[in-house]
Structures are given as structure tokens and as C-alpha cells.
Design a protein around this motif. Structure first.
Motif, PDB file in Angstrom:
ATOM      1  N   VAL A  67     -55.378  40.683 -20.811  1.00  0.00           N
ATOM      2  CA  VAL A  67     -56.194  41.048 -20.445  1.00  0.00           C
ATOM      3  C   VAL A  67     -56.614  41.225 -19.042  1.00  0.00           C
ATOM      4  O   VAL A  67     -55.305  40.658 -18.336  1.00  0.00           O
ATOM      5  N   ASP A  68     -56.875  41.576 -17.769  1.00  0.00           N
ATOM      6  CA  ASP A  68     -56.839  41.879 -16.465  1.00  0.00           C
ATOM      7  C   ASP A  68     -56.940  40.553 -16.034  1.00  0.00           C
ATOM      8  O   ASP A  68     -57.912  39.648 -16.219  1.00  0.00           O
ATOM      9  N   GLU A  69     -56.812  40.571 -14.566  1.00  0.00           N
ATOM     10  CA  GLU A  69     -57.238  39.491 -13.576  1.00  0.00           C
ATOM     11  C   GLU A  69     -59.202  39.184 -13.479  1.00  0.00           C
ATOM     12  O   GLU A  69     -59.402  38.609 -13.696  1.00  0.00           O
ATOM     13  N   TYR A  70     -59.346  40.576 -14.192  1.00  0.00           N
ATOM     14  CA  TYR A  70     -60.839  40.573 -13.874  1.00  0.00           C
ATOM     15  C   TYR A  70     -61.610  40.316 -15.530  1.00  0.00           C
ATOM     16  O   TYR A  70     -62.798  39.972 -15.206  1.00  0.00           O
ATOM     17  N   GLY A  71     -60.723  40.172 -16.120  1.00  0.00           N
ATOM     18  CA  GLY A  71     -61.187  40.139 -17.350  1.00  0.00           C
ATOM     19  C   GLY A  71     -61.836  40.790 -18.658  1.00  0.00           C
ATOM     20  O   GLY A  71     -62.127  40.928 -19.019  1.00  0.00           O
ATOM     21  N   GLY A  72     -60.530  42.523 -18.344  1.00  0.00           N
ATOM     22  CA  GLY A  72     -61.231  43.299 -18.714  1.00  0.00           C
ATOM     23  C   GLY A  72     -60.129  43.579 -19.656  1.00  0.00           C
ATOM     24  O   GLY A  72     -58.985  43.003 -19.638  1.00  0.00           O
ATOM     25  N   VAL A  73     -60.426  44.369 -20.995  1.00  0.00           N
ATOM     26  CA  VAL A  73     -59.601  44.553 -21.581  1.00  0.00           C
ATOM     27  C   VAL A  73     -59.597  46.367 -21.990  1.00  0.00           C
ATOM     28  O   VAL A  73     -60.469  46.404 -22.283  1.00  0.00           O
ATOM     29  N   ALA A  74     -58.235  46.979 -21.527  1.00  0.00           N
ATOM     30  CA  ALA A  74     -58.258  48.491 -22.144  1.00  0.00           C
ATOM     31  C   ALA A  74     -58.341  48.565 -23.436  1.00  0.00           C
ATOM     32  O   ALA A  74     -57.025  48.166 -24.294  1.00  0.00           O
ATOM     33  N   THR A  75     -59.420  49.386 -23.973  1.00  0.00           N
ATOM     34  CA  THR A  75     -59.077  49.955 -24.746  1.00  0.00           C
ATOM     35  C   THR A  75     -59.706  51.471 -25.214  1.00  0.00           C
ATOM     36  O   THR A  75     -60.776  51.746 -24.852  1.00  0.00           O
ATOM     37  N   PRO A  76     -58.785  52.781 -25.581  1.00  0.00           N
ATOM     38  CA  PRO A  76     -58.949  53.773 -26.255  1.00  0.00           C
ATOM     39  C   PRO A  76     -59.642  53.893 -27.388  1.00  0.00           C
ATOM     40  O   PRO A  76     -59.086  52.851 -28.457  1.00  0.00           O
ATOM     41  N   THR A  77     -60.382  54.386 -27.596  1.00  0.00           N
ATOM     42  CA  THR A  77     -60.808  54.756 -28.824  1.00  0.00           C
ATOM     43  C   THR A  77     -61.180  56.456 -29.458  1.00  0.00           C
ATOM     44  O   THR A  77     -60.797  57.081 -29.037  1.00  0.00           O
ATOM     45  N   PHE A  78     -60.528  56.055 -30.806  1.00  0.00           N
ATOM     46  CA  PHE A  78     -59.886  57.287 -31.373  1.00  0.00           C
ATOM     47  C   PHE A  78     -60.726  57.193 -32.902  1.00  0.00           C
ATOM     48  O   PHE A  78     -61.663  56.935 -33.242  1.00  0.00           O
ATOM     49  N   TRP A  79     -61.070  58.436 -33.712  1.00  0.00           N
ATOM     50  CA  TRP A  79     -61.911  58.786 -34.721  1.00  0.00           C
ATOM     51  C   TRP A  79     -61.332  58.045 -36.132  1.00  0.00           C
ATOM     52  O   TRP A  79     -59.810  58.078 -35.636  1.00  0.00           O
ATOM     53  N   LYS A  80     -61.478  57.632 -36.540  1.00  0.00           N
ATOM     54  CA  LYS A  80     -60.710  57.172 -37.742  1.00  0.00           C
ATOM     55  C   LYS A  80     -59.932  58.336 -38.464  1.00  0.00           C
ATOM     56  O   LYS A  80     -58.640  57.701 -39.075  1.00  0.00           O
ATOM     57  N   SER A  81     -60.416  58.482 -38.461  1.00  0.00           N
ATOM     58  CA  SER A  81     -59.672  59.814 -39.300  1.00  0.00           C
ATOM     59  C   SER A  81     -57.815  60.332 -38.912  1.00  0.00           C
ATOM     60  O   SER A  81     -57.361  60.518 -39.132  1.00  0.00           O
ATOM     61  N   GLU A  82     -58.056  59.553 -37.037  1.00  0.00           N
ATOM     62  CA  GLU A  82     -56.711  60.314 -36.467  1.00  0.00           C
ATOM     63  C   GLU A  82     -55.735  58.867 -36.200  1.00  0.00           C
ATOM     64  O   GLU A  82     -54.799  59.689 -36.097  1.00  0.00           O
ATOM     65  N   VAL A  83     -56.348  57.896 -36.939  1.00  0.00           N
ATOM     66  CA  VAL A  83     -55.156  57.097 -36.662  1.00  0.00           C
ATOM     67  C   VAL A  83     -54.578  56.286 -38.280  1.00  0.00           C
ATOM     68  O   VAL A  83     -55.187  56.211 -39.344  1.00  0.00           O
ATOM     69  N   GLN A  84     -53.471  55.884 -38.301  1.00  0.00           N
ATOM     70  CA  GLN A  84     -52.602  55.719 -39.912  1.00  0.00           C
ATOM     71  C   GLN A  84     -51.629  54.497 -39.191  1.00  0.00           C
ATOM     72  O   GLN A  84     -51.385  53.971 -38.108  1.00  0.00           O
TER      73      GLN A  84
END
Length: 215
Positions: A67-84
């Protein structure tokens, strides 16, 4: 795509893991979306996991990695078929922040690391950027947008650009997601992390509470 990656260039897969390394996973392609989210749920979900750390561990320091100082969370998003999940699938536990929510978040029980989250009906999954190894984080690049800034802890900078409220920018982002989902419909498959039948509804934990170490 944010990055022009290929296996021939040796840039893939992108690798992520929990803090102790018992849970490991990969993403076979670049994220189709990379945002910083300032919503209460993203921030509070990480606070919940960090609150489980014992007195010998730095709760506040671990929290600040996500969580950064501004209260933000960095989240890269993928297709489910691409993550294992390559190892440690049995160590992942799902929970929700809102009663009856379809958005399930997962953490590694072995070391209390927040890992990812996904909506049951969506074809995508978001993996927390802080969990990727150094080389993979470099390949991810910078987030393209910051959203839900009405929940920010303080006014965020203009880089990355802010999408405020439900203006045209956010509408375009949603439309892009819908269109991309339709294009990838043929690739949809089960979530790489199986959803629990009854995910635990957790209590919200304040940032102040996690700043205090247990005796």
C-alpha cells in the motif's frame, strides 16, 4: 498489452511468490491492465493479512510494500488462462471483505502474504505487483491509471493519471474490459486458484492496528 513480450525474448513468464517462497506462480503474458486502486477494500484486505503477522515481524513495513502513501495498491490484471500456481496451491486461502461478495481475495497461510483477487464471474485475475520478483516487476513497467481516488488517504500525484469518480475515463476503462472479456471468451477457464465454497468474511483492520507489534 502494456508490454511487447515474447518467450523468444526471454522476458516470460513473469514470476511471483509469497514472502517465504512456498507459494510460487507465473503469468505467461503481460497484463492487459495495470492500475493502482485506492478503494477501501483493497487497502483493508492487505491490513487484514498483515495483522496476522506475529510480534517478531514488521507488520507496518510489510503493509507498506503493498500500500503506497496515498492508500493505493498496484494490481496488474491478467486473463485467468495466463496465470498458474506452480507450487503451494494448498496454502492459499480465500476470504471476502463484503458479505456475499463474488470478489474473492487470496493469501498464503504459510507466511501471511496477500497474493491475488478475482471475481467469480470474471475471466481475469489480479496479482499484487509487490509479489513479483525484481526482474518481473521491471518488465511490468508502471501502472497506467490510478482509480477510486475518493478513498485515497491524501491527494495522489498526477502520474499515473487519476480516474476520478465515474467520469468518461472510468467508463472507457470499463468498456475496454468488457470488450476484451468478449474477445477472450474462448480462453476462459477455471480460476487458477479454486474458489472456496464459503469464503470467510473478515473484519476490517485499521492501519493503526497493524503498526503496533504484538508483545
Amino acid at each position: 498489452r502494456f508490454l511487447a513480450m515474447s518467450d523468444k525474448e526471454g522476458l516470460l513468464p513473469l514470476r511471483f511468490a509469497c514472502r517465504c517462497g512456498k507459494v510460487e506462480g507465473t503469468a505467461s503474458n503481460a497484463p492487459f491492465q495495470f492500475l493502482i486502486c485506492n478503494c477501501d477494500d483493497c487497502r483493508d484486505s492487505i491490513a487484514h493479512v498483515c495483522s496476522k503477522l506475529d510480534g517478531k515481524e514488521d507488520r507496518s513495513g510489510t503493509y507498506s510494500k503493498y500500500v503506497d502513501e496515498y492508500g493505493g495498491v498496484a494490481t496488474p490484471t491478467f486473463w485467468k488462462s495466463e496465470v498458474q500456481i506452480k507450487q503451494g496451491l494448498e496454502l492459499l486461502e480465500g476470504y471476502i471483505m463484503v458479505k456475499n461478495s463474488e470478489l474473492v481475495r487470496f493469501f498464503a497461510k504459510c507466511c501471511n502474504t496477500p497474493i491475488c483477487f478475482s471475481h467469480r464471474q470474471a475471466p481475469s485475475i489480479a496479482v499484487l505487483a509487490a509479489n513479483f520478483d525484481a526482474k518481473s516487476r521491471q518488465r511490468l513497467g508502471k501502472p497506467s491509471k490510478r482509480i477510486m481516488t475518493k478513498h485515497a488517504l491524501k491527494e495522489p500525484p498526477s502520474d499515473p493519471p487519476v480516474i476520478a469518480g465515474f467520469g468518461l475515463g472510468l467508463i472507457c476503462l470499463v468498456l475496454k474490459f468488457i470488450c476484451c472479456s468478449c474477445c477472450y471468451a474462448s480462453e476462459r477457464k477455471a480460476n487458477p486458484v479454486p474458489y472456496p465454497d464459503t469464503p470467510v468474511l473478515v473484519k476490517r483492520v485499521s492501519q493503526t492496528a497493524i503498526s503496533k507489534k504484538q508483545d
